[in-house]
Every structure is written in structure tokens, then in C-alpha cells.
Motif scaffolding. Structure first.
Motif, PDB file in Angstrom:
ATOM      1  N   ARG A 105      -4.822  11.741  25.535  1.00 30.18           N
ATOM      2  CA  ARG A 105      -6.089  11.110  25.887  1.00 30.18           C
ATOM      3  C   ARG A 105      -6.589  10.194  24.770  1.00 30.18           C
ATOM      4  O   ARG A 105      -7.232   9.174  25.030  1.00 30.18           O
ATOM      5  CB  ARG A 105      -7.135  12.203  26.166  1.00 30.18           C
ATOM      6  CG  ARG A 105      -8.543  11.692  26.484  1.00 30.18           C
ATOM      7  CD  ARG A 105      -9.510  12.855  26.667  1.00 30.18           C
ATOM      8  NE  ARG A 105     -10.877  12.398  26.922  1.00 30.18           N
ATOM      9  CZ  ARG A 105     -11.388  12.171  28.130  1.00 30.18           C
ATOM     10  NH1 ARG A 105     -10.633  12.366  29.202  1.00 30.18           N
ATOM     11  NH2 ARG A 105     -12.634  11.754  28.267  1.00 30.18           N
ATOM     12  N   ASP A 146      -7.432  12.808  36.267  1.00 26.67           N
ATOM     13  CA  ASP A 146      -8.110  14.033  35.839  1.00 26.67           C
ATOM     14  C   ASP A 146      -7.143  15.200  35.941  1.00 26.67           C
ATOM     15  O   ASP A 146      -6.628  15.496  37.028  1.00 26.67           O
ATOM     16  CB  ASP A 146      -9.344  14.277  36.717  1.00 26.67           C
ATOM     17  CG  ASP A 146     -10.126  15.529  36.321  1.00 26.67           C
ATOM     18  OD1 ASP A 146      -9.754  16.180  35.315  1.00 26.67           O
ATOM     19  OD2 ASP A 146     -11.093  15.867  37.023  1.00 26.67           O
ATOM     20  N   ASP A 148      -7.830  18.282  35.782  1.00 26.81           N
ATOM     21  CA  ASP A 148      -8.408  19.342  36.603  1.00 26.81           C
ATOM     22  C   ASP A 148      -8.637  18.915  38.047  1.00 26.81           C
ATOM     23  O   ASP A 148      -9.132  19.711  38.854  1.00 26.81           O
ATOM     24  CB  ASP A 148      -9.755  19.791  36.013  1.00 26.81           C
ATOM     25  CG  ASP A 148      -9.595  20.422  34.637  1.00 26.81           C
ATOM     26  OD1 ASP A 148      -8.654  21.220  34.473  1.00 26.81           O
ATOM     27  OD2 ASP A 148     -10.394  20.105  33.744  1.00 26.81           O
ATOM     28  N   TYR A 155     -16.695   7.966  40.381  1.00 28.60           N
ATOM     29  CA  TYR A 155     -18.071   7.822  39.918  1.00 28.60           C
ATOM     30  C   TYR A 155     -18.544   6.429  40.308  1.00 28.60           C
ATOM     31  O   TYR A 155     -17.835   5.450  40.076  1.00 28.60           O
ATOM     32  CB  TYR A 155     -18.165   7.949  38.400  1.00 28.60           C
ATOM     33  CG  TYR A 155     -17.799   9.295  37.828  1.00 28.60           C
ATOM     34  CD1 TYR A 155     -18.766  10.281  37.641  1.00 28.60           C
ATOM     35  CD2 TYR A 155     -16.492   9.573  37.435  1.00 28.60           C
ATOM     36  CE1 TYR A 155     -18.440  11.509  37.092  1.00 28.60           C
ATOM     37  CE2 TYR A 155     -16.157  10.799  36.883  1.00 28.60           C
ATOM     38  CZ  TYR A 155     -17.129  11.766  36.708  1.00 28.60           C
ATOM     39  OH  TYR A 155     -16.797  12.983  36.158  1.00 28.60           O
ATOM     40  N   ASP A 179     -11.234  15.187  46.468  1.00 23.26           N
ATOM     41  CA  ASP A 179     -11.467  16.434  45.741  1.00 23.26           C
ATOM     42  C   ASP A 179     -12.562  17.213  46.476  1.00 23.26           C
ATOM     43  O   ASP A 179     -13.647  16.684  46.719  1.00 23.26           O
ATOM     44  CB  ASP A 179     -11.900  16.113  44.309  1.00 23.26           C
ATOM     45  CG  ASP A 179     -11.834  17.315  43.386  1.00 23.26           C
ATOM     46  OD1 ASP A 179     -12.392  18.367  43.743  1.00 23.26           O
ATOM     47  OD2 ASP A 179     -11.232  17.196  42.309  1.00 23.26           O
ATOM     48  N   ARG A 181     -14.411  19.714  45.504  1.00 25.11           N
ATOM     49  CA  ARG A 181     -15.448  20.329  44.676  1.00 25.11           C
ATOM     50  C   ARG A 181     -16.802  19.653  44.896  1.00 25.11           C
ATOM     51  O   ARG A 181     -16.873  18.440  45.094  1.00 25.11           O
ATOM     52  CB  ARG A 181     -15.065  20.263  43.202  1.00 25.11           C
ATOM     53  CG  ARG A 181     -13.902  21.146  42.813  1.00 25.11           C
ATOM     54  CD  ARG A 181     -13.519  20.946  41.358  1.00 25.11           C
ATOM     55  NE  ARG A 181     -12.957  19.613  41.113  1.00 25.11           N
ATOM     56  CZ  ARG A 181     -12.691  19.135  39.893  1.00 25.11           C
ATOM     57  NH1 ARG A 181     -12.958  19.867  38.821  1.00 25.11           N
ATOM     58  NH2 ARG A 181     -12.182  17.926  39.757  1.00 25.11           N
ATOM     59  N   ASN A 183     -19.199  20.179  42.564  1.00 24.80           N
ATOM     60  CA  ASN A 183     -19.643  19.946  41.194  1.00 24.80           C
ATOM     61  C   ASN A 183     -18.420  19.592  40.367  1.00 24.80           C
ATOM     62  O   ASN A 183     -17.503  20.405  40.223  1.00 24.80           O
ATOM     63  CB  ASN A 183     -20.346  21.179  40.624  1.00 24.80           C
ATOM     64  CG  ASN A 183     -20.958  20.909  39.256  1.00 24.80           C
ATOM     65  OD1 ASN A 183     -20.262  20.691  38.275  1.00 24.80           O
ATOM     66  ND2 ASN A 183     -22.285  20.925  39.197  1.00 24.80           N
ATOM     67  N   ILE A 184     -18.411  18.371  39.845  1.00 23.44           N
ATOM     68  CA  ILE A 184     -17.277  17.893  39.066  1.00 23.44           C
ATOM     69  C   ILE A 184     -17.789  17.473  37.697  1.00 23.44           C
ATOM     70  O   ILE A 184     -18.626  16.578  37.591  1.00 23.44           O
ATOM     71  CB  ILE A 184     -16.579  16.709  39.762  1.00 23.44           C
ATOM     72  CG1 ILE A 184     -16.011  17.147  41.127  1.00 23.44           C
ATOM     73  CG2 ILE A 184     -15.457  16.156  38.886  1.00 23.44           C
ATOM     74  CD1 ILE A 184     -15.408  16.016  41.947  1.00 23.44           C
ATOM     75  N   ASP A 185     -17.303  18.155  36.672  1.00 21.87           N
ATOM     76  CA  ASP A 185     -17.685  17.842  35.304  1.00 21.87           C
ATOM     77  C   ASP A 185     -19.209  17.833  35.133  1.00 21.87           C
ATOM     78  O   ASP A 185     -19.786  16.972  34.458  1.00 21.87           O
ATOM     79  CB  ASP A 185     -17.095  16.490  34.889  1.00 21.87           C
ATOM     80  CG  ASP A 185     -17.108  16.293  33.375  1.00 21.87           C
ATOM     81  OD1 ASP A 185     -17.146  17.306  32.648  1.00 21.87           O
ATOM     82  OD2 ASP A 185     -17.097  15.120  32.927  1.00 21.87           O
ATOM     83  N   GLY A 186     -19.853  18.794  35.789  1.00 24.51           N
ATOM     84  CA  GLY A 186     -21.301  18.914  35.686  1.00 24.51           C
ATOM     85  C   GLY A 186     -22.102  17.948  36.528  1.00 24.51           C
ATOM     86  O   GLY A 186     -23.332  17.909  36.441  1.00 24.51           O
ATOM     87  N   GLN A 187     -21.414  17.198  37.397  1.00 20.28           N
ATOM     88  CA  GLN A 187     -22.077  16.209  38.237  1.00 20.28           C
ATOM     89  C   GLN A 187     -21.964  16.619  39.711  1.00 20.28           C
ATOM     90  O   GLN A 187     -20.923  17.116  40.151  1.00 20.28           O
ATOM     91  CB  GLN A 187     -21.431  14.828  38.063  1.00 20.28           C
ATOM     92  CG  GLN A 187     -21.428  14.316  36.632  1.00 20.28           C
ATOM     93  CD  GLN A 187     -22.785  13.853  36.181  1.00 20.28           C
ATOM     94  OE1 GLN A 187     -23.503  13.182  36.905  1.00 20.28           O
ATOM     95  NE2 GLN A 187     -23.151  14.208  34.952  1.00 20.28           N
ATOM     96  N   GLU A 224     -10.611   8.459  39.861  1.00 19.52           N
ATOM     97  CA  GLU A 224      -9.828   9.532  39.269  1.00 19.52           C
ATOM     98  C   GLU A 224      -8.815  10.060  40.287  1.00 19.52           C
ATOM     99  O   GLU A 224      -9.193  10.476  41.386  1.00 19.52           O
ATOM    100  CB  GLU A 224     -10.737  10.691  38.836  1.00 19.52           C
ATOM    101  CG  GLU A 224     -11.860  10.302  37.875  1.00 19.52           C
ATOM    102  CD  GLU A 224     -11.446  10.352  36.420  1.00 19.52           C
ATOM    103  OE1 GLU A 224     -10.269  10.679  36.139  1.00 19.52           O
ATOM    104  OE2 GLU A 224     -12.312  10.073  35.571  1.00 19.52           O
TER     105      GLU A 224
END
Length: 250
Positions: A105, A146, A148, A155, A179, A181, A183-187, A224
């Protein structure tokens, strides 16, 4: 679609050579923003962008362990040479070539440049700022992956009230599903779309897409793909994302 042999995924020299060949074929001007670890950081502008027509900004390779983003952008460009000749584009094809070689990264200094785009003294981000300053842009697309990720997501930063990301994700879904989810990376996420109404204040530095938005780019999308999926599939979905965004965004 011509796909990438797996063993070339982190061959930054080969990637850069392909972009140089493409720039000549498409009539784009290729500029070396800086050199890192003996490799050039390239920036391309089409003839229409050079003439001042509002441009589509495209970038990849900010994180070196997200290889499908870099090769997806190249695959899209090689597939759409006529569009590059006719349209207005600013392209940063691989902003972290040393990271790509090292499959990390971080860059050659051990820094995450996606937290340094505000820094005019940074050896990569400073020349990047100089290159984009004063440019009129229609929208910006920043291609990422990503570790994860359980599917594709994006975004969105957008001055308009209407969220554009859902239609774009929908067009990409036959290749890789969104995806799931919420909630992704707190968003908060819905259907693979994170719509940012305010700029985040918790980050230690400015990501590329946010710096573009602050500098006047009206829409920025950070895409992502899930980096644990098959490489060829990820390359295809990155290509589809760019095609879809160009078809949907004004």
C-alpha cells in the motif's frame, strides 16, 4: 478484451511502457511528474484537455497492492483509443510505481500517499498539485481495491443532490456484485454506495478524491474492487466501472 498475465501484475516498468505507447497512439501528451526509485510517475493529457476543455480525471496505482486498479485503467484506455483522441482526459496511470513493484500500500518511503495529496512539499503530491492546478474538470474517478471487500463499492462526493453511484454500481454488478455490508470502514453504505455529504475530518491527511473535490472537481468517485477475487475479474470490473461512469455522469 485482452487480459493481463498474472505474473505481470506488479511489473511497473511494463505498465509504464504500455502507457507511453498508448499516449503516442492516442495523441496524448505524457509528462513525467517526478521519478521515484528509478521509475517515472507519468501524467497524460489528451489534446482536448490541453486545449482547456473540461476534463475527466482518471487515476490509479496510488496503492501498490491494488494491482487490478492500475491494469484495469490501462485496459480501458487501450480499448477506448478513439475516445481518448476525441475526448478531454487527464490521466494519472500509476502514482506509486514503487509500491506496485513491492506489492504494498505504501510508497518507496513507506508513506501512504493517499493521505498526502494536500502537501505541496511531497515529492509525488507536490508535482501532482502543480499538474492539476487551474484545470477545469467534469468529474474524477479514482480506482482502488479493498483487501476486506466482499464485493464492489464506491465513495461518492457530489455537489448535486442526486446520487449517481447506484446506477454505476448497477451496471458493474453483473461482473462483481455490490458489497453487501451496510457499514464499510466506519461509513454508512447502501447497495455498495457510500455518499459523503460532508468531508471527513478524522483522517490524518487528504486523500486524492477529496483534494480534487476541494479544488473544484464537482463529482469524485472512488471505486473499490475486492482484491481477494480473481485478478482478471477485478480488471474487468474496473474497466466496466470507468465505462459506466462515463455513460452516466454528465
Amino acid at each position: 478484451m485482452k487480459l493481463l498475465p498474472t505474473h505481470r501484475a506488479h511489473d511497473a516498468q511494463h505498465l509504464i511502457q504500455r502507457w507511453r505507447m498508448l499516449a503516442r497512439a492516442a495523441g496524448c501528451r505524457a509528462t513525467v511528474l517526478c521519478e521515484v526509485a528509478g521509475m517515472p510517475v507519468l501524467a497524460l493529457e489528451s489534446a482536448a484537455a490541453k486545449a482547456g476543455e473540461p476534463a475527466v480525471y482518471l487515476s490509479s496505482g496510488v496503492h501498490g497492492d491494488e494491482a487490478a486498479a492500475a491494469w484495469g485503467l490501462l485496459t480501458w484506455a487501450e480499448k477506448h483509443l478513439k475516445d481518448l483522441r476525441r475526448g478531454s482526459f487527464l490521466i494519472a496511470p500509476c502514482l506509486n510505481p514503487a509500491g506496485l513493484v513491492l506489492n504494498t500500500r505504501l510508497d518507496h518511503r513507506g508513506l501512504d500517499i493517499n493521505r498526502r495529496f494536500h502537501d505541496s512539499s511531497d515529492e509525488i503530491c507536490g508535482p501532482w498539485q502543480q499538474w492539476i492546478t487551474g484545470r477545469a474538470m467534469r468529474f474524477g474517478l479514482c480506482l482502488h481495491e479493498d483487501y476486506d471487500g466482499q464485493g464492489i463499492y464506491l465513495y461518492e462526493l457530489n455537489h448535486a443532490r442526486k446520487t449517481q453511484g447506484h446506477e454505476i454500481i448497477g451496471r458493474c454488478a453483473p461482473t462483481i456484485a455490490p458489497d453487501p455490508r451496510t457499514n464499510i470502514d466506519g461509513q454508512r453504505a447502501r447497495g455498495g454506495v457510500i455518499r459523503r455529504r460532508t468531508l471527513p475530518t478524522h483522517l490524518p491527511g487528504m486523500p486524492e478524491a477529496i483534494e480534487l473535490h476541494v479544488r473544484g472537481c464537482p463529482v469524485t468517485l472512488t471505486f473499490e474492487s475486492p482484491s481477494e477475487f480473481a485478478l482478471d475479474t477485478r480488471v474487468r470490473v474496473q474497466v466496466k466501472f470507468v465505462e459506466s461512469a462515463l455513460a452516466v455522469l454528465p
